[in-house]
Design a protein around this motif. Structure first.
Motif, PDB file in Angstrom:
ATOM      1  N   GLY A 270      -5.274  19.007   2.290  1.00  0.00           N
ATOM      2  CA  GLY A 270      -4.997  18.722   1.064  1.00  0.00           C
ATOM      3  C   GLY A 270      -5.785  17.330   0.640  1.00  0.00           C
ATOM      4  N   GLY A 271      -5.350  16.573  -0.283  1.00  0.00           N
ATOM      5  CA  GLY A 271      -5.960  15.452  -1.017  1.00  0.00           C
ATOM      6  C   GLY A 271      -4.876  14.070  -0.827  1.00  0.00           C
ATOM      7  N   PHE A 272      -5.517  13.059  -0.599  1.00  0.00           N
ATOM      8  CA  PHE A 272      -4.883  12.016  -0.543  1.00  0.00           C
ATOM      9  C   PHE A 272      -5.434  10.697  -1.191  1.00  0.00           C
ATOM     10  CE2 PHE A 272      -7.435  11.766   3.025  1.00  0.00           C
ATOM     11  CZ  PHE A 272      -7.484  10.498   3.132  1.00  0.00           C
ATOM     12  N   CYS A 273      -4.742   9.699  -1.509  1.00  0.00           N
ATOM     13  CA  CYS A 273      -5.292   8.287  -1.971  1.00  0.00           C
ATOM     14  C   CYS A 273      -4.174   7.287  -1.427  1.00  0.00           C
ATOM     15  CB  CYS A 273      -5.624   8.147  -3.206  1.00  0.00           C
ATOM     16  SG  CYS A 273      -4.159   7.999  -4.432  1.00  0.00           S
ATOM     17  N   VAL A 274      -4.804   5.977  -1.281  1.00  0.00           N
ATOM     18  CA  VAL A 274      -4.003   4.916  -0.913  1.00  0.00           C
ATOM     19  C   VAL A 274      -4.333   3.876  -2.015  1.00  0.00           C
ATOM     20  CG1 VAL A 274      -3.507   2.762   0.885  1.00  0.00           C
ATOM     21  CG2 VAL A 274      -4.119   5.372   1.826  1.00  0.00           C
TER      22      VAL A 274
ATOM     23  N   ALA B 140      -2.659  15.461 -13.103  1.00  0.00           N
ATOM     24  CA  ALA B 140      -4.103  15.886 -13.062  1.00  0.00           C
ATOM     25  C   ALA B 140      -4.204  16.875 -12.204  1.00  0.00           C
ATOM     26  CB  ALA B 140      -4.743  14.489 -12.509  1.00  0.00           C
ATOM     27  N   CYS B 141      -3.637  16.966 -10.925  1.00  0.00           N
ATOM     28  CA  CYS B 141      -3.790  18.196  -9.985  1.00  0.00           C
ATOM     29  C   CYS B 141      -2.851  19.232 -10.284  1.00  0.00           C
ATOM     30  CB  CYS B 141      -3.113  17.434  -8.622  1.00  0.00           C
ATOM     31  SG  CYS B 141      -4.404  15.911  -7.867  1.00  0.00           S
ATOM     32  N   ARG B 142      -2.010  19.145 -11.115  1.00  0.00           N
ATOM     33  CA  ARG B 142      -1.009  20.155 -11.279  1.00  0.00           C
ATOM     34  C   ARG B 142      -0.044  20.605 -10.147  1.00  0.00           C
ATOM     35  NH1 ARG B 142      -5.699  19.410 -14.391  1.00  0.00           N
ATOM     36  NH2 ARG B 142      -6.310  20.778 -16.219  1.00  0.00           N
ATOM     37  N   CYS B 143       0.178  19.584  -9.668  1.00  0.00           N
ATOM     38  CA  CYS B 143       1.277  19.734  -8.389  1.00  0.00           C
ATOM     39  C   CYS B 143       2.055  18.357  -8.323  1.00  0.00           C
ATOM     40  CB  CYS B 143       0.707  20.474  -7.196  1.00  0.00           C
ATOM     41  SG  CYS B 143      -0.594  19.161  -6.319  1.00  0.00           S
ATOM     42  N   ALA B 144       3.233  18.740  -7.831  1.00  0.00           N
ATOM     43  CA  ALA B 144       3.688  17.412  -7.226  1.00  0.00           C
ATOM     44  C   ALA B 144       3.251  16.687  -6.127  1.00  0.00           C
ATOM     45  CB  ALA B 144       5.303  17.727  -6.809  1.00  0.00           C
ATOM     46  N   GLN B 145       3.463  15.209  -6.029  1.00  0.00           N
ATOM     47  CA  GLN B 145       2.599  14.493  -5.212  1.00  0.00           C
ATOM     48  C   GLN B 145       3.603  13.869  -4.083  1.00  0.00           C
ATOM     49  OE1 GLN B 145      -1.266  13.862  -5.309  1.00  0.00           O
ATOM     50  NE2 GLN B 145      -0.450  15.530  -6.466  1.00  0.00           N
ATOM     51  N   GLU B 146       3.377  13.687  -2.903  1.00  0.00           N
ATOM     52  CA  GLU B 146       4.262  12.781  -1.947  1.00  0.00           C
ATOM     53  C   GLU B 146       3.892  11.411  -2.003  1.00  0.00           C
ATOM     54  OE1 GLU B 146       4.332  12.928   2.627  1.00  0.00           O
ATOM     55  OE2 GLU B 146       5.155  14.832   2.019  1.00  0.00           O
ATOM     56  N   LEU B 147       5.119  10.684  -2.125  1.00  0.00           N
ATOM     57  CA  LEU B 147       4.679   9.202  -2.261  1.00  0.00           C
ATOM     58  C   LEU B 147       5.324   8.635  -0.864  1.00  0.00           C
ATOM     59  CD1 LEU B 147       3.776   6.675  -3.579  1.00  0.00           C
ATOM     60  CD2 LEU B 147       5.943   6.754  -4.619  1.00  0.00           C
ATOM     61  N   ARG B 148       4.547   7.972  -0.049  1.00  0.00           N
ATOM     62  CA  ARG B 148       5.045   7.169   0.967  1.00  0.00           C
ATOM     63  C   ARG B 148       4.475   5.761   0.871  1.00  0.00           C
ATOM     64  NH1 ARG B 148       6.564  10.215   5.802  1.00  0.00           N
ATOM     65  NH2 ARG B 148       6.708  12.391   5.195  1.00  0.00           N
TER      66      ARG B 148
ATOM     67  N   LYS C  25       0.745  -0.993   0.147  1.00  0.00           N
ATOM     68  CA  LYS C  25      -0.123  -0.005   0.004  1.00  0.00           C
ATOM     69  C   LYS C  25       0.944   1.345   0.047  1.00  0.00           C
ATOM     70  CE  LYS C  25      -3.902  -2.041   2.325  1.00  0.00           C
ATOM     71  NZ  LYS C  25      -3.562  -3.307   2.540  1.00  0.00           N
ATOM     72  N   PHE C  26       0.405   2.154  -0.632  1.00  0.00           N
ATOM     73  CA  PHE C  26       1.365   3.498  -0.988  1.00  0.00           C
ATOM     74  C   PHE C  26       0.228   4.629  -0.654  1.00  0.00           C
ATOM     75  CE2 PHE C  26       3.692   0.516  -3.471  1.00  0.00           C
ATOM     76  CZ  PHE C  26       4.885   0.981  -3.129  1.00  0.00           C
ATOM     77  N   LEU C  27       0.615   5.736  -0.082  1.00  0.00           N
ATOM     78  CA  LEU C  27       0.006   6.880   0.110  1.00  0.00           C
ATOM     79  C   LEU C  27       0.500   7.913  -0.720  1.00  0.00           C
ATOM     80  CD1 LEU C  27      -1.786   8.674   1.942  1.00  0.00           C
ATOM     81  CD2 LEU C  27       0.174   9.070   3.333  1.00  0.00           C
ATOM     82  N   ILE C  28      -0.411   8.568  -1.819  1.00  0.00           N
ATOM     83  CA  ILE C  28       0.002   9.560  -2.610  1.00  0.00           C
ATOM     84  C   ILE C  28      -0.764  10.660  -2.196  1.00  0.00           C
ATOM     85  CG2 ILE C  28      -0.176  10.163  -4.840  1.00  0.00           C
ATOM     86  CD1 ILE C  28      -0.162   7.230  -5.828  1.00  0.00           C
ATOM     87  N   SER C  29      -0.197  11.764  -1.764  1.00  0.00           N
ATOM     88  CA  SER C  29      -0.834  13.087  -1.239  1.00  0.00           C
ATOM     89  C   SER C  29      -0.024  14.285  -1.681  1.00  0.00           C
ATOM     90  CB  SER C  29      -0.920  12.758   0.264  1.00  0.00           C
ATOM     91  OG  SER C  29       0.601  13.023   0.724  1.00  0.00           O
TER      92      SER C  29
ATOM     93  N   ALA D 278       7.911   1.383  -8.513  1.00  0.00           N
ATOM     94  CA  ALA D 278       7.897   1.909  -9.625  1.00  0.00           C
ATOM     95  C   ALA D 278       6.518   2.070 -10.209  1.00  0.00           C
ATOM     96  CB  ALA D 278       8.575   1.137 -10.643  1.00  0.00           C
ATOM     97  N   ALA D 279       5.536   1.258  -9.827  1.00  0.00           N
ATOM     98  CA  ALA D 279       4.162   1.268 -10.340  1.00  0.00           C
ATOM     99  C   ALA D 279       3.441   2.425  -9.586  1.00  0.00           C
ATOM    100  CB  ALA D 279       3.270   0.109  -9.818  1.00  0.00           C
ATOM    101  N   ALA D 280       4.162   2.652  -8.230  1.00  0.00           N
ATOM    102  CA  ALA D 280       3.518   3.743  -7.456  1.00  0.00           C
ATOM    103  C   ALA D 280       3.965   5.226  -7.941  1.00  0.00           C
ATOM    104  CB  ALA D 280       3.806   3.453  -5.891  1.00  0.00           C
TER     105      ALA D 280
END
Length: 113
Positions: A74-78, A97-105, A3-7, A85-87
């Motif tokens: 802000g926004g997030f998804c798991v 899509a969001c027009r900004c960098a995403q943090e990946l954890r 599982k990965f958090l993208i936010s 690499a897929a994450a």
């Protein structure tokens, strides 16, 4: 599968007012694709209109948060994915899509969660 958090924090979106609706639709389209692919776990946006509370073991509540998470908004998804690499690829799609960098954890694996 991991599982990965993208936010992203709310103020990272530097989008003109006339672009907000398009960015929202573009991000929802990516989420719909993740759902169709069976990798979506959950997601959403933090409601900034509702103050966070700290809850103690005795169920006491006080308005506030940890100093370290004061700016958590802000926004997030798991997403559950086969590799980092897929994450990165999914995070890049959300960044476009969001027009900004995403943090990946990455979540630590726990067999009971």
């Amino acid at each position: 599968m991991t599982k990965f958090l993208i936010s992203f924090p709310a103020d990272a979106m530097d989008v003109a007012a006339e672009e907000i609706a398009a960015a929202g639709e573009a991000s929802r389209a990516v989420i719909r694709e993740a759902k169709a692919a069976g990798i979506y776990v959950f997601g959403g946006g933090i409601n900034s209109q509702v103050a966070p509370v700290m809850v103690s073991a005795d169920e006491g509540c006080i308005t506030g948060t940890y100093r370290q998470t004061r700016e958590f908004d802000g926004g997030f998804c798991v997403l559950e994915l086969p590799s980092r690499a897929a994450a990165v690829q999914w995070a890049a799609r959300l960044a476009a899509a969001c027009r900004c960098a995403q943090e990946l954890r990455e979540f630590h694996y726990d067999a009971e969660s």
